[in-house]
Structures are given as structure tokens and as C-alpha cells.
Design a protein around this motif. Structure first.
Motif, PDB file in Angstrom:
ATOM      1  N   ASP A  81      24.138  68.830  -4.425  1.00  0.00           N
ATOM      2  CA  ASP A  81      24.318  68.393  -3.043  1.00  0.00           C
ATOM      3  C   ASP A  81      23.508  69.317  -2.153  1.00  0.00           C
ATOM      4  OD1 ASP A  81      25.178  66.930  -0.931  1.00  0.00           O
ATOM      5  OD2 ASP A  81      27.135  67.909  -0.779  1.00  0.00           O
ATOM      6  N   SER A 136      25.687  67.592 -11.035  1.00  0.00           N
ATOM      7  CA  SER A 136      25.498  66.890  -9.767  1.00  0.00           C
ATOM      8  C   SER A 136      25.203  67.912  -8.685  1.00  0.00           C
ATOM      9  CB  SER A 136      26.744  66.070  -9.393  1.00  0.00           C
ATOM     10  OG  SER A 136      27.870  66.914  -9.255  1.00  0.00           O
ATOM     11  N   THR A 154      23.104  70.711   1.774  1.00  0.00           N
ATOM     12  CA  THR A 154      23.689  70.821   3.108  1.00  0.00           C
ATOM     13  C   THR A 154      22.616  71.273   4.084  1.00  0.00           C
ATOM     14  OG1 THR A 154      25.824  71.439   2.140  1.00  0.00           O
ATOM     15  CG2 THR A 154      25.493  71.902   4.479  1.00  0.00           C
TER      16      THR A 154
END
Length: 279
Positions: A93, A91, A95
Motif C-alpha cells: 500500500d 500486498s 500512503t
């Protein structure tokens, strides 16, 4: 068990890990290509307002006397691997933050919701090139993002030693400490070595460490062999976000990096970098 929220160490000028104090003479022939400081923290903010980037830009320009002309969006990607009975899953992510850069490209600050990075290619000395801008950056972070805890402080120095008389890796004997040259100094096959990139990991104590990457690298332009020394020193500890303590921690990491740098070169070569024996 007590929570690990105290300052990572008592204030001291001494390098970590019992390393010897370093000679603080400025280098006349400095091999430093770039110096980087990253501070990671926890904060409630999930984004960085553009107003924060503008304030950082204005403060840097005023404090350092350098024209910071660019504010650009920046992204930081993280990847997490989850292991379970069915196998592994990944997974990711992303920012978002801002990068503020000087007109000449020699200085930049990158601000994310959980970290701030200061990078300088025109390094003068710690107090001017690192501590002063970090003080300003951390102050802005403290005001705008309300960080609660420090998670990690890291300093990285990338040095490229250049000597056009070094035409093969073995020519760095007597300049780089022999314990680092390793296979290059082997009496049987050392003369056959064309590359030897190595990584050394150091545990300075329970909360601090260092990673040293080094080795000879070719310079096609001059057809010589340079020597790369990439030093990363860091504090992995959690304690309340206090600007002055972050600065003091980073300064001690800097002294540790300087001690490691000087341990990687011969005493004669260090003197030549300091400019001794030159008119």
C-alpha cells in the motif's frame, strides 16, 4: 480486561527502565548527525490537504525563525505478508503526504494521514529543536486530521564519533564503553577485527523499548575510523491523542536516550565531549 487507552506512563523526568538520571550538560563537541521523532496515530482522514502543509510551513517558519521554502509530495510504502495454506502472499500500500523542508536542508517535517515525522540535523537542545516544532506540528494535525488514538512514539538519534587519531577499531578502547566493543577487546583476535556492527535490543518495560545499533565505520576521507551510535527509543502503547501528553512522553523518551548515550561512552570521553579540559 481494561482497554489500554490510558497515558503510557505517569509524568516523570526520570529515564525509563530504571536507568540512571543523565548529566544534562550540553555537549561542546556534539557528535549528533540527525535527530528524528515519529508519531503514529489513527485518524479518519485518508489524505493530507495541501492547505495543511502550507499551514505547517508557515507555522514552522514563524515559530523557529527558519525559512521553510520547500513543500514536496511524499510517499510511504507498507508491505503486508499473508500466510495461508497455499503459501505466502504479499500486498503493498502507498500512503501519500507532504514533506516541508527548510532552505538549508537541516530541518524537515513530513505529514501523512497516519503519522508525522520531524527531522533536524542542526540540533541545539530538546526544548528548541524538538519540543517546540513538535508542539506546532501536533497542533496542526489535531486540527486538520482529527486523530483519535496514538499508536507509537519513537525518537531516533544518530551519533557519529570522530577522532582522526583512531586509525583502527581498537583505538576506540577507553572512549566507547568496553562492554559494547565486545570482540574488538578480545585478547586473541581483537587486533584482527576490521568491523563489528552490532544491534542491542532493550525492553525498558512492557510498553517501552530501545534498539541500539553501533560499531566502528571507516572514514575514507580522513583514512580514520569513526564510531557510529544509532539510538532508537520508543513507546508502543495506545491512548487518546492529546498533544501535551505526546510531548511529555517524547520528552521522557529523550531523557532515556540521553541516559543510554552516556552509558555507551567512558566518563573521560564524555567530559571531552562536554568540552572539559579545553581552553
Amino acid at each position: 480486561m481494561m482497554s489500554d487507552t490510558s497515558q503510557p506512563f505517569a509524568i516523570s523526568d526520570a529515564p525509563l527502565g530504571g536507568l540512571p538520571s543523565a548529566d544534562t550538560t550540553l555537549l561542546a563537541n556534539a557528535p549528533l548527525e540527525v535527530a528524528i521523532c515519529e508519531v503514529r496515530f489513527t485518524a479518519e482522514s485518508i489524505g493530507v490537504p495541501v492547505e495543511t502543509a502550507e499551514r505547517v510551513r508557515n507555522s514552522l517558519s514563524e515559530s523557529l525563525g527558519i525559512d521553510f521554502t520547500s513543500i514536496q509530495p511524499a510517499t510511504q510504502n507498507t508491505m503486508e505478508i499473508n500466510l495461508n495454506a497455499g503459501g505466502a502472499s504479499w500486498s503493498g500500500d502507498e500512503t501519500r503526504g507532504w514533506q516541508i523542508a527548510s532552505a538549508n536542508g537541516q530541518h524537515s517535517a513530513t505529514v501523512f494521514p497516519g503519522s508525522v515525522i520531524w527531522q533536524v540535523a542542526d540540533y541545539k537542545r530538546w526544548s528548541i529543536s524538538m519540543r517546540r516544532p513538535l508542539d506546532m506540528l501536533l497542533g496542526a494535525i489535531a486540527t486538520d486530521l482529527s486523530p483519535s488514538l496514538i499508536q507509537r512514539i519513537g525518537l531516533r538519534y544518530v551519533d557519529r564519533f570522530v577522532d582522526h587519531s583512531c586509525l583502527k577499531p581498537q583505538d576506540w578502547e577507553g572512549k566507547i564503553d568496553g562492554t559494547l566493543l565486545g570482540p574488538i577487546c578480545n585478547p586473541g583476535f581483537g587486533s584482527l577485527v576490521t568491523g563489528a556492527q552490532q544491534q542491542v535490543e532493550l525492553a525498558l518495560d512492557g510498553r517501552h523499548g530501545s534498539v541500539l545499533r553501533h560499531g566502528p565505520i571507516p572514514d575514507p576521507a580522513s583514512k580514520s575510523i569513526n564510531y557510529l551510535l544509532d539510538l532508537d527509543v520508543f513507546a508502543n502503547a495506545t491512548w487518546p491523542f492529546r498533544v501535551e501528553e505526546v510531548l511529555d512522553t517524547a520528552e521522557r523518551l529523550n531523557r532515556t536516550a540521553l541516559s543510554l548515550f552516556q552509558a555507551c561512552v567512558s566518563s573521560d570521553y564524555l567530559k571531552s565531549l562536554q568540552g572539559e579540559g579545553q581552553s
